[in-house]
Enzyme design. Structure first.
Site, PDB file in Angstrom:
ATOM      1  N   GLY A   7       0.856  -1.196   0.000  1.00 13.58           N
ATOM      2  CA  GLY A   7       0.000   0.000   0.000  1.00 13.58           C
ATOM      3  C   GLY A   7       0.885   1.236   0.000  1.00 13.58           C
ATOM      4  CB  ALA A   8       4.420   1.553  -1.149  1.00 14.16           C
ATOM      5  N   GLY A  10      -0.155   4.811  -0.836  1.00 17.17           N
ATOM      6  CA  GLY A  10      -1.275   5.396  -0.080  1.00 17.17           C
ATOM      7  C   GLY A  10      -0.823   6.441   0.929  1.00 17.17           C
ATOM      8  NE  ARG A  11      -5.814   8.817   3.333  1.00 21.89           N
ATOM      9  CZ  ARG A  11      -6.771   8.648   2.417  1.00 21.89           C
ATOM     10  NH1 ARG A  11      -6.939   9.542   1.483  1.00 21.89           N
ATOM     11  NH2 ARG A  11      -7.573   7.609   2.449  1.00 21.89           N
ATOM     12  CG  ASP A  33      -0.388   0.978  -4.051  1.00 20.14           C
ATOM     13  OD1 ASP A  33      -0.219   1.458  -2.911  1.00 20.14           O
ATOM     14  OD2 ASP A  33      -1.497   1.025  -4.633  1.00 20.14           O
ATOM     15  N   GLY A  97      -1.855  -2.954   9.597  1.00 21.88           N
ATOM     16  CA  GLY A  97      -2.530  -1.771  10.131  1.00 21.88           C
ATOM     17  C   GLY A  97      -3.916  -1.586   9.543  1.00 21.88           C
ATOM     18  CG  ASN A 123      -4.205   4.165  16.887  1.00 22.14           C
ATOM     19  OD1 ASN A 123      -3.037   4.493  17.017  1.00 22.14           O
ATOM     20  ND2 ASN A 123      -5.173   5.031  16.663  1.00 22.14           N
ATOM     21  CG  HIS A 154     -10.794   8.771  11.731  1.00 19.16           C
ATOM     22  ND1 HIS A 154     -11.420   8.220  12.824  1.00 19.16           N
ATOM     23  CD2 HIS A 154      -9.485   8.411  11.812  1.00 19.16           C
ATOM     24  CE1 HIS A 154     -10.525   7.551  13.531  1.00 19.16           C
ATOM     25  NE2 HIS A 154      -9.346   7.651  12.942  1.00 19.16           N
ATOM     26  CG  HIS A 155      -9.085  11.142   6.859  1.00 20.65           C
ATOM     27  ND1 HIS A 155      -9.379  10.349   5.784  1.00 20.65           N
ATOM     28  CD2 HIS A 155      -8.330  10.370   7.695  1.00 20.65           C
ATOM     29  CE1 HIS A 155      -8.820   9.158   5.938  1.00 20.65           C
ATOM     30  NE2 HIS A 155      -8.180   9.142   7.102  1.00 20.65           N
ATOM     31  CE  LYS A 158     -11.370   4.924  10.210  1.00 20.59           C
ATOM     32  NZ  LYS A 158     -10.374   3.970   9.692  1.00 20.59           N
TER      33      LYS A 158
HETATM   34  P1  NAD Z   1      -5.173   4.934   1.317  1.00 21.08           P
HETATM   35  O1  NAD Z   1      -6.393   4.662   0.514  1.00 21.08           O
HETATM   36  O2  NAD Z   1      -4.525   6.273   1.225  1.00 21.08           O
HETATM   37  O3  NAD Z   1      -4.043   3.844   0.949  1.00 21.08           O
HETATM   38  C1  NAD Z   1      -4.296   2.480   0.727  1.00 21.08           C
HETATM   39  C2  NAD Z   1      -3.314   1.999  -0.323  1.00 21.08           C
HETATM   40  O4  NAD Z   1      -3.481   0.587  -0.471  1.00 21.08           O
HETATM   41  C3  NAD Z   1      -3.554   2.639  -1.705  1.00 21.08           C
HETATM   42  O5  NAD Z   1      -2.343   3.130  -2.241  1.00 21.08           O
HETATM   43  C4  NAD Z   1      -4.106   1.465  -2.528  1.00 21.08           C
HETATM   44  O6  NAD Z   1      -3.767   1.554  -3.907  1.00 21.08           O
HETATM   45  C5  NAD Z   1      -3.380   0.292  -1.850  1.00 21.08           C
HETATM   46  N1  NAD Z   1      -3.977  -0.983  -2.187  1.00 21.08           N
HETATM   47  C6  NAD Z   1      -5.291  -1.313  -2.350  1.00 21.08           C
HETATM   48  N2  NAD Z   1      -5.405  -2.598  -2.730  1.00 21.08           N
HETATM   49  C7  NAD Z   1      -4.144  -3.092  -2.803  1.00 21.08           C
HETATM   50  C8  NAD Z   1      -3.611  -4.359  -3.148  1.00 21.08           C
HETATM   51  N3  NAD Z   1      -4.405  -5.385  -3.532  1.00 21.08           N
HETATM   52  N4  NAD Z   1      -2.274  -4.536  -3.129  1.00 21.08           N
HETATM   53  C9  NAD Z   1      -1.453  -3.512  -2.764  1.00 21.08           C
HETATM   54  N5  NAD Z   1      -1.900  -2.283  -2.446  1.00 21.08           N
HETATM   55  C10 NAD Z   1      -3.232  -2.089  -2.436  1.00 21.08           C
HETATM   56  O7  NAD Z   1      -5.568   4.590   2.824  1.00 21.08           O
HETATM   57  P2  NAD Z   1      -4.781   4.993   4.170  1.00 21.08           P
HETATM   58  O8  NAD Z   1      -5.367   6.221   4.754  1.00 21.08           O
HETATM   59  O9  NAD Z   1      -3.306   4.912   3.927  1.00 21.08           O
HETATM   60  O10 NAD Z   1      -5.257   3.805   5.140  1.00 21.08           O
HETATM   61  C11 NAD Z   1      -4.996   2.457   4.802  1.00 21.08           C
HETATM   62  C12 NAD Z   1      -5.531   1.550   5.927  1.00 21.08           C
HETATM   63  O11 NAD Z   1      -4.773   1.776   7.125  1.00 21.08           O
HETATM   64  C13 NAD Z   1      -6.999   1.807   6.317  1.00 21.08           C
HETATM   65  O12 NAD Z   1      -7.609   0.564   6.623  1.00 21.08           O
HETATM   66  C14 NAD Z   1      -6.892   2.664   7.567  1.00 21.08           C
HETATM   67  O13 NAD Z   1      -8.016   2.575   8.402  1.00 21.08           O
HETATM   68  C15 NAD Z   1      -5.677   2.035   8.198  1.00 21.08           C
HETATM   69  N6  NAD Z   1      -4.980   2.865   9.190  1.00 21.08           N
HETATM   70  C16 NAD Z   1      -4.516   2.220  10.288  1.00 21.08           C
HETATM   71  C17 NAD Z   1      -3.781   2.895  11.240  1.00 21.08           C
HETATM   72  C18 NAD Z   1      -3.192   2.117  12.391  1.00 21.08           C
HETATM   73  O14 NAD Z   1      -2.456   2.692  13.215  1.00 21.08           O
HETATM   74  N7  NAD Z   1      -3.463   0.796  12.481  1.00 21.08           N
HETATM   75  C19 NAD Z   1      -3.518   4.255  11.077  1.00 21.08           C
HETATM   76  C20 NAD Z   1      -4.002   4.910   9.929  1.00 21.08           C
HETATM   77  C21 NAD Z   1      -4.724   4.193   8.977  1.00 21.08           C
END
Ligand code: NAD
Length: 274
Positions: A7-8, A10-11, A33, A97, A123, A154-155, A158
């Site tokens: 998910g590299a 992503g945010r 990703d 996560g 978290n 949250h933003h 989500k």
């Molecule tokens: P995001 O949408 O910005 O990023 C997710 C990324 O995953 C995207 O780049 C997407 O293309 C990628 N992705 C989707 N399917 C994929 C696959 N099959 N293979 C590889 N990559 C794939 O979301 P985000 O804000 O970065 O949040 C991601 C997750 O992390 C959410 O579930 C969020 O709730 C969770 N989160 C957890 C914590 C924690 O501390 N545990 C903190 C923040 C966010």
């Protein structure tokens, strides 16, 4: 330790790469990703403004699963469910996560923990994990004499609600009080609800703007109330914790752990492995 980020793009993924590069004990060894992303093939260093690192964004975990000692996955539940099986087959450790996993996905996570070391936490911030301990104490002292509500914000991007952290907070409180969260949770209220039942635990969700993550658990009695609040102002707090969990997993071959284990806060409740 060689770390891969799933998910590299992503945010969280980008900040996880920054945190991995900033930690002297970790090396960014792989980045993945979703297939079809326009960023596949791009150098991971360029994604985070650090120039070329020689690690390109891959479109399948299978292609790079042996390049790292541990992967950190912050994606979506369906993707994480598949990544668990890929890591299990390869014997590679995994920090998860992603939130919003259903019961079936959680069960496969538990099963995979018999073969590989996994850390799964809703978290990864140190402050929230400290709050889990404070909540145990508050619930034990205040008991059934208070109304308990969990409020989170949250933003606007989500996609799951309530947040995984809010649900875990509810679980910690319910478990301490001997209640089953599935039976006592109330999600939002509308219309003619009738009076509040004392043993319920209420959840309220706010989605707005760019809020990184706020959580409050309210214990309200007649005449006074206690509020335990955590506010995240930067995603780096989650990323640093996840990298710390990755390093900690290096000392374990198998088992399902959470951030309470990583921080040495594990007690009788609140953990997945317990
Ligand atoms: P995001 O949408 O910005 O990023 C997710 C990324 O995953 C995207 O780049 C997407 O293309 C990628 N992705 C989707 N399917 C994929 C696959 N099959 N293979 C590889 N990559 C794939 O979301 P985000 O804000 O970065 O949040 C991601 C997750 O992390 C959410 O579930 C969020 O709730 C969770 N989160 C957890 C914590 C924690 O501390 N545990 C903190 C923040 C966010």
């Amino acid at each position: 330790m060689k770390v891969g980020i799933i998910g590299a793009a992503g945010r969280m993924g980008r900040i996880l790469m920054e945190a991995t590069l900033a930690n002297p004990d970790t090396e960014l060894a792989a980045a993945v990703d979703v297939p079809g992303s326009s960023l596949i093939g791009v150098d991971a260093g360029e994604l985070v403004g650090q120039g070329r690192l020689g690690v390109v964004l891959a479109d399948e975990l299978e292609k790079v699963v042996r390049d790292a000692d541990v992967f950190i996955d912050f994606t979506v539940p369906e993707a994480t469910a598949r990544h668990i099986e890929v890591c299990r087959a390869a014997g590679t450790r995994l920090v998860i996560g992603t939130t919003g996993l259903d019961d079936h996905q959680t069960a496969s996570l538990r099963a995979a923990g018999e073969d590989i070391a996994i850390c799964f936490a809703p978290n990864y911030s140190i402050g929230v994990n400290l709050c889990f301990k404070l909540l145990e104490t508050a619930a034990a002292v205040l008991g059934d004499e208070v109304d308990i509500e969990v409020i989170e914000a949250h933003h606007r991007h989500k996609i799951d609600a309530p947040s995984g952290t809010a649900l875990r907070m509810g679980e910690v409180v319910a478990q301490t009080l001997g209640r089953d969260l599935k039976e006592c949770a109330v999600y939002g209220r509308e219309g003619r609800t009738g009076e509040r039942e004392r043993r319920t635990i209420g959840f309220e969700t706010i989605r707005a703007g760019d809020i990184v993550g706020d959580h409050t658990v309210l214990f309200a009695a007649d005449g006074e109330r206690v509020e335990i609040t955590h506010k995240a102002s930067s995603r780096m707090s989650f990323a640093r914790g996840a990298v710390r969990a990755a390093l900690w997993l290096g000392g374990h071959d198998r088992g399902l752990y959470d951030m309470q284990d990583v921080l040495g806060l594990a007690g009788d409740s609140a953990g997945w492995g317990r």
